[in-house]
Design an enzyme around this catalytic site. Structure first.
Site, PDB file in Angstrom:
ATOM      1  N   HIS A  54       0.926  -1.266  -0.098  1.00  0.00           N
ATOM      2  CA  HIS A  54       0.013  -0.053  -0.092  1.00  0.00           C
ATOM      3  C   HIS A  54       0.900   1.137   0.143  1.00  0.00           C
ATOM      4  O   HIS A  54       1.987   1.074   0.132  1.00  0.00           O
ATOM      5  CB  HIS A  54      -1.074  -0.104   1.066  1.00  0.00           C
ATOM      6  CG  HIS A  54      -0.325   0.009   2.417  1.00  0.00           C
ATOM      7  ND1 HIS A  54       0.274  -0.905   3.125  1.00  0.00           N
ATOM      8  CD2 HIS A  54      -0.599   0.897   3.423  1.00  0.00           C
ATOM      9  CE1 HIS A  54       0.867  -0.551   4.221  1.00  0.00           C
ATOM     10  NE2 HIS A  54       0.233   0.533   4.487  1.00  0.00           N
ATOM     11  N   ASP A  58       5.921   4.813   5.145  1.00  0.00           N
ATOM     12  CA  ASP A  58       6.670   3.660   5.956  1.00  0.00           C
ATOM     13  C   ASP A  58       6.634   2.239   5.027  1.00  0.00           C
ATOM     14  O   ASP A  58       7.158   1.219   5.616  1.00  0.00           O
ATOM     15  CB  ASP A  58       6.290   3.476   7.332  1.00  0.00           C
ATOM     16  CG  ASP A  58       4.861   2.998   7.493  1.00  0.00           C
ATOM     17  OD1 ASP A  58       3.901   3.436   6.650  1.00  0.00           O
ATOM     18  OD2 ASP A  58       4.583   2.122   8.344  1.00  0.00           O
ATOM     19  N   HIS A  59       6.157   2.289   3.838  1.00  0.00           N
ATOM     20  CA  HIS A  59       6.115   1.156   3.063  1.00  0.00           C
ATOM     21  C   HIS A  59       6.610   1.256   1.680  1.00  0.00           C
ATOM     22  O   HIS A  59       7.259   0.323   1.275  1.00  0.00           O
ATOM     23  CB  HIS A  59       4.919   0.401   2.850  1.00  0.00           C
ATOM     24  CG  HIS A  59       4.133   0.061   4.317  1.00  0.00           C
ATOM     25  ND1 HIS A  59       4.024  -1.102   4.770  1.00  0.00           N
ATOM     26  CD2 HIS A  59       3.682   0.655   5.585  1.00  0.00           C
ATOM     27  CE1 HIS A  59       3.680  -1.379   6.059  1.00  0.00           C
ATOM     28  NE2 HIS A  59       3.218  -0.111   6.272  1.00  0.00           N
ATOM     29  N   ASP A 137      -0.213  -3.886   6.130  1.00  0.00           N
ATOM     30  CA  ASP A 137      -0.893  -3.510   7.239  1.00  0.00           C
ATOM     31  C   ASP A 137      -2.345  -3.850   7.441  1.00  0.00           C
ATOM     32  O   ASP A 137      -2.955  -3.303   8.156  1.00  0.00           O
ATOM     33  CB  ASP A 137      -0.721  -1.814   7.581  1.00  0.00           C
ATOM     34  CG  ASP A 137       0.688  -1.391   7.700  1.00  0.00           C
ATOM     35  OD1 ASP A 137       1.556  -2.380   8.065  1.00  0.00           O
ATOM     36  OD2 ASP A 137       0.919  -0.395   7.702  1.00  0.00           O
ATOM     37  N   HIS A 175       4.749  -4.770  10.749  1.00  0.00           N
ATOM     38  CA  HIS A 175       5.046  -4.109  11.869  1.00  0.00           C
ATOM     39  C   HIS A 175       5.220  -4.917  13.234  1.00  0.00           C
ATOM     40  O   HIS A 175       4.400  -5.900  13.211  1.00  0.00           O
ATOM     41  CB  HIS A 175       4.142  -2.937  12.349  1.00  0.00           C
ATOM     42  CG  HIS A 175       4.194  -1.834  11.580  1.00  0.00           C
ATOM     43  ND1 HIS A 175       4.819  -0.449  11.539  1.00  0.00           N
ATOM     44  CD2 HIS A 175       3.252  -1.399  10.422  1.00  0.00           C
ATOM     45  CE1 HIS A 175       4.578   0.334  10.638  1.00  0.00           C
ATOM     46  NE2 HIS A 175       3.603  -0.455   9.925  1.00  0.00           N
TER      47      HIS A 175
HETATM   48 FE    FE Z   1       2.746   0.775   7.994  1.00  0.00          FE
HETATM   49 ZN    ZN Z   2       0.140   1.581   6.492  1.00  0.00          ZN
END
Ligand code: FE
Ligand code: ZN
Length: 257
Positions: A54, A58-59, A137, A175
């Site tokens: 996505h 942070d990805h 996520d 995560h």
């Molecule tokens: Fe994330």
């Molecule tokens: Zn996310």
């Protein structure tokens, strides 16, 4: 296909897939480029593919720098994330297939956390091997992603798709949230013996700074409250037997836990 788990930022994991046969590598959700470049250097590998689940930074934060170093690498992401993933060249949806090394992954469209979220699932190649699920996520060890762009109904449908996969599937989520997820899980499913013992194990692992990822889908089915909408304990917390209502209620409780 070897899988390496690289910690990044505060609690992210980046996954590097390596094919020792030809020294090629793929990366799943590179939050940042440096740990990936470091790993590739260590392996002497060439990056050929970036798989994104996505569009969150942070990805995908490492995409640009990785493509600058490996301009021939192909970037895969959701068709619904068009314009939101740097360097994206392939636009995926439910039922698409992508390959790396001798493995083919199935793509699941799993909106909820974001409206375009996808997951990658590599089925096992033999009976004694696990399948490999990269849910980003959407599904976490002991929990699930927050609903930023989707509805509870979409997320419940998405999680139901992942729950259908075989028990013997490793879950490589994005995560390290497992300990706090399980503490919440205890607040809604405290009589669950498997959950209690999982919390004990995870607490010990985290005290020694050990990762809790990957988990097994079998243990998620048994202990993750967001996959347990038909467990009586959770139905009674939500005062409903309707899967979406149960999911929405538990998700709401988690948001303010
Ligand atoms: Fe994330
Ligand atoms: Zn996310």
């Amino acid at each position: 296909m070897d899988i390496y788990r690289l910690p990044a930022r505060t609690d992210n994991y980046i996954f590097v897939l390596h094919n020792p046969a030809d020294n090629t590598a793929a990366v799943i959700d590179p939050a940042d480029a440096p740990p990936v470049l470091q790993k590739l250097k260590e392996l002497g590998a060439t990056l050929v593919t970036i798989f994104n689940t996505h569009h969150h930074n942070d990805h995908v934060g490492g995409n640009r720098e990785l493509i600058a170093q490996f301009p021939d690498a192909e970037v895969y992401g959701s068709a619904q994330d068009q314009g939101r993933i740097p360097e994206q060249r392939h636009f995926l949806g439910e039922g698409d297939r992508v390959t790396f090394a001798d493995r083919t992954a199935e793509v699941f469209f799993v909106p909820g956390h974001t409206r375009g979220h996808i997951a990658y699932y590599f089925p096992p190649t033999s009976d004694d091997e696990p399948g490999e699920l990269f849910p980003g996520d959407t599904l976490f060890a002991g929990g699930c992603g927050r609903l930023f762009e989707g509805t509870a109904e979409q997320m419940a449908v998405s999680l139901a798709k992942l729950r259908k996969l075989p028990d013997h599937t490793r879950v490589w989520c994005g995560h390290e949230y497992t300990l706090s997820n399980l503490k919440f899980a205890m607040s809604v499913d405290g009589e669950n013996e498997e959950l209690r013992s999982r919390l004990t194990q995870v607490t010990a692992a985290r005290q020694q700074n050990q990762p809790t990822i990957p988990s097994m889908l079998a243990e998620e089915k048994a202990t993750n409250p967001f996959l347990r909408w038909n467990a009586p304990a959770l139905q009674s917390v939500a005062s409903s037997e309707d899967p979406v209502t149960v999911f929405a209620h538990i998700r709401k409780l988690k948001d303010s836990f």
